[in-house]
Design an enzyme around this catalytic site. Structure first.
Site, PDB file in Angstrom:
ATOM      1  N   ASN A   7      40.448  32.124  59.966  1.00  0.00           N
ATOM      2  CA  ASN A   7      40.998  33.212  58.754  1.00  0.00           C
ATOM      3  C   ASN A   7      41.588  34.290  59.567  1.00  0.00           C
ATOM      4  O   ASN A   7      40.502  35.087  59.952  1.00  0.00           O
ATOM      5  CB  ASN A   7      39.637  33.237  57.754  1.00  0.00           C
ATOM      6  CG  ASN A   7      40.042  34.435  56.909  1.00  0.00           C
ATOM      7  OD1 ASN A   7      41.128  34.912  56.816  1.00  0.00           O
ATOM      8  ND2 ASN A   7      38.908  34.517  56.065  1.00  0.00           N
ATOM      9  N   ARG A  91      42.979  29.525  56.707  1.00  0.00           N
ATOM     10  CA  ARG A  91      43.028  29.868  55.229  1.00  0.00           C
ATOM     11  C   ARG A  91      44.332  30.813  54.884  1.00  0.00           C
ATOM     12  O   ARG A  91      44.662  31.644  55.820  1.00  0.00           O
ATOM     13  CB  ARG A  91      41.677  30.821  55.165  1.00  0.00           C
ATOM     14  CG  ARG A  91      41.784  31.679  53.613  1.00  0.00           C
ATOM     15  CD  ARG A  91      40.804  32.832  53.595  1.00  0.00           C
ATOM     16  NE  ARG A  91      40.829  33.528  52.270  1.00  0.00           N
ATOM     17  CZ  ARG A  91      40.577  34.542  52.165  1.00  0.00           C
ATOM     18  NH1 ARG A  91      40.495  35.408  53.056  1.00  0.00           N
ATOM     19  NH2 ARG A  91      40.687  35.231  50.869  1.00  0.00           N
ATOM     20  N   HIS A 180      39.937  33.122  45.563  1.00  0.00           N
ATOM     21  CA  HIS A 180      38.608  32.902  45.747  1.00  0.00           C
ATOM     22  C   HIS A 180      38.615  31.230  45.234  1.00  0.00           C
ATOM     23  O   HIS A 180      37.590  30.566  45.238  1.00  0.00           O
ATOM     24  CB  HIS A 180      37.484  33.457  45.091  1.00  0.00           C
ATOM     25  CG  HIS A 180      37.525  35.024  45.419  1.00  0.00           C
ATOM     26  ND1 HIS A 180      36.951  35.882  44.699  1.00  0.00           N
ATOM     27  CD2 HIS A 180      37.412  35.380  46.743  1.00  0.00           C
ATOM     28  CE1 HIS A 180      37.112  37.155  45.198  1.00  0.00           C
ATOM     29  NE2 HIS A 180      37.219  36.894  46.580  1.00  0.00           N
ATOM     30  N   ARG A 241      37.833  47.963  44.311  1.00  0.00           N
ATOM     31  CA  ARG A 241      38.885  47.673  43.437  1.00  0.00           C
ATOM     32  C   ARG A 241      38.582  48.060  41.879  1.00  0.00           C
ATOM     33  O   ARG A 241      37.452  47.639  41.605  1.00  0.00           O
ATOM     34  CB  ARG A 241      39.309  46.438  43.301  1.00  0.00           C
ATOM     35  CG  ARG A 241      39.935  46.091  44.692  1.00  0.00           C
ATOM     36  CD  ARG A 241      40.773  44.540  44.615  1.00  0.00           C
ATOM     37  NE  ARG A 241      41.015  44.124  46.080  1.00  0.00           N
ATOM     38  CZ  ARG A 241      40.392  42.977  46.578  1.00  0.00           C
ATOM     39  NH1 ARG A 241      39.945  42.042  45.831  1.00  0.00           N
ATOM     40  NH2 ARG A 241      41.039  42.553  47.797  1.00  0.00           N
ATOM     41  N   GLU A 385      33.322  28.618  52.423  1.00  0.00           N
ATOM     42  CA  GLU A 385      34.950  28.516  52.188  1.00  0.00           C
ATOM     43  C   GLU A 385      35.344  27.632  53.446  1.00  0.00           C
ATOM     44  O   GLU A 385      36.154  26.962  53.460  1.00  0.00           O
ATOM     45  CB  GLU A 385      35.518  29.790  52.043  1.00  0.00           C
ATOM     46  CG  GLU A 385      35.104  30.302  50.554  1.00  0.00           C
ATOM     47  CD  GLU A 385      35.370  31.879  50.581  1.00  0.00           C
ATOM     48  OE1 GLU A 385      34.650  32.658  50.915  1.00  0.00           O
ATOM     49  OE2 GLU A 385      36.483  32.351  49.686  1.00  0.00           O
TER      50      GLU A 385
END
Ligand code: AMP
Length: 404
Positions: A7, A91, A180, A241, A385
């Site tokens: 990643n 990823r 996601h 956010r 993940e």
């Protein structure tokens, strides 16, 4: 088969090496501060002590070389030779409309990922650095890319289009993509196994609540709607956010505060959410601590965070005309009994019978936090993940080998 999962971020590179015979993790770690003064390399080989090293790593190719050296190191290595790495899975955040599933990297795939830089300017260029760095270090090793957006490509047009002029979709592909995806797909699959029901007969709402947070309506195993949009900014309130706001606030605040586009973007992505309301932190642990100490800003931040998540759960139950189970995952979802309790305690109209003891349990594995009789089940499922990326890579490489 050994699969290295990578990643790559703009200044960091996380990795995990899997042995796919039993899906065990042979080693994992990360390189941080790439291109800055004194990069930090952390390396955790299974069953051996953790190693940390400060090194000068100016770009991703050197970072990958460093990782490979660690993996075959005489003392703390886990492989005899780098030839034992059969494939590398990456990823990639944005696959746009081009990638509804994972693919083996070739020149066309790289060109397409580059074409999508516009849609994910912070992420995709960094992933490309990772892909090129592996290619330079392991030129013969096949690479696979796994997209955060792919799982959501099943959304119907009514979910993914915005009610704005269609020309913006046709010309610029402005639409909801969702993110996601590997996490939502993984926990949905695990939820079906836990509930002992076929995934294609379930209505699930999966809540990936970490630093970034998103909620997905998974209907019969497919993403039907998701809270993040064209970018990860839309939807739930997050650590830094804003999530959903009235879009008219943007030009209004720009005019009133004399903000540039870059400044307003940064405000909404980096200086909003929990940190903005609490004035304390974007980290839920610190919010909870401050709340317990009586801080009113932290309490308001928590209440808004929980309320906005609960509204999405209600909306998705309506979107699917029902829900069989709600799943919590990622840093906050897996660890915060307080958040899960607040959300579920206010969803009794759905027929949730909460099991407070199970919610508070120190058990860190997959678990149910509702009574057996509860009409809607609530599950906590740790996400993985990296394993999804390793599995997709394994499957594609096996399929290619069989064809050849
Ligand atoms: P992630 O992005 O999945 O790594 O999640 C990071 C978020 O999880 C941060 O906001 C952390 O504060 C939160 N988190 C981690 N552990 C806990 C915990 N024990 N209680 C509450 N929040 C936690």
């Amino acid at each position: 088969m050994n699969i290295l999962v990578i990643n790559a971020g703009s200044s960091s590179l996380k990795f995990q090496l899997f042995n796919m015979n039993d899906e065990s993790v042979l080693a994992k770690g990360k390189v941080e501060r790439i291109g800055m003064d004194s990069s930090l390399v952390c390396y955790e080989p299974a069953g051996k002590p953790e190693e940390q090293e400060v090194a000068e790593i100016l770009e991703h190719t050197t970072a990958v070389r460093k990782v490979l050296q660690m993996l075959v190191h005489k003392r703390h290595g886990v492989l005899e030779s780098i030839d034992e790495i059969d494939a590398v899975g990456h990823r990639v955040v944005h696959g746009g409309e081009s990638f509804p599933s994972s693919v083996i990297v070739d020149e066309d795939v790289k060109r397409e990922i580059r074409r999508l830089f516009d849609l994910a300017p912070l992420h995709n260029p960094a992933h490309m650095l990772g892909i090129n760095a592996v290619e330079e270090n392991l030129p013969q090793t096949p690479q696979v890319v796994v997209f955060d957006t792919a799982f959501h490509q099943s959304m119907p047009a009514a979910s993914y289009l915005y009610p704005i002029p269609m020309v913006l979709y046709r010309k610029h592909k402005i639409r909801r993509y969702g993110f996601h995806g590997t996490s939502h797909a993984y926990v949905s699959d695990r939820a079906a196994k836990l509930l002992q029901k076929p995934l294609d007969q379930l209505k699930l709402i999966t809540c990936h609540i970490g630093n970034g947070a998103s909620c997905t309506a998974v209907w019969n195993g497919k993403s039907y709607d998701t809270s993040m949009g064209m970018t990860p900014l839309e939807g739930l309130m997050m650590g830094t956010r804003s999530g959903d706001i009235d879009p008219a606030i943007v030009p209004y605040a720009m005019g009133k505060e004399d903000l540039t586009l870059g400044e307003v973007n940064s405000m909404l992505n980096k200086h909003s959410g929990l940190i903005a309301i609490s004035g304390i932190s974007s980290d839920m642990r610190e919010i909870l601590e401050a709340m317990e100490a009586g801080d009113r800003g932290a309490k308001l931040a928590f209440d808004m965070y929980e309320y906005r998540l609960r509204k999405y759960i209600g909306a998705y139950a309506a979107a699917m005309n029902g829900v069989d189970a709600i799943v919590f995952t990622a840093g906050v979802g897996e660890n915060s009994a307080a958040l899960r309790g607040a959300v579920c305690g206010n969803l009794t109209f759905l027929g949730i019978e909460f099991d407070e003891a199970a919610n508070l349990s120190r058990d860190r594995g997959e678990r149910r936090i509702t009574t057996e009789a509860s009409r809607v089940q609530v599950l906590v499922i740790p996400t993985n993940e990296e394993l999804v990326i390793a599995r997709d890579t394994h499957e594609l490489i096996l399929a290619r080998t069989n064809v050849v």
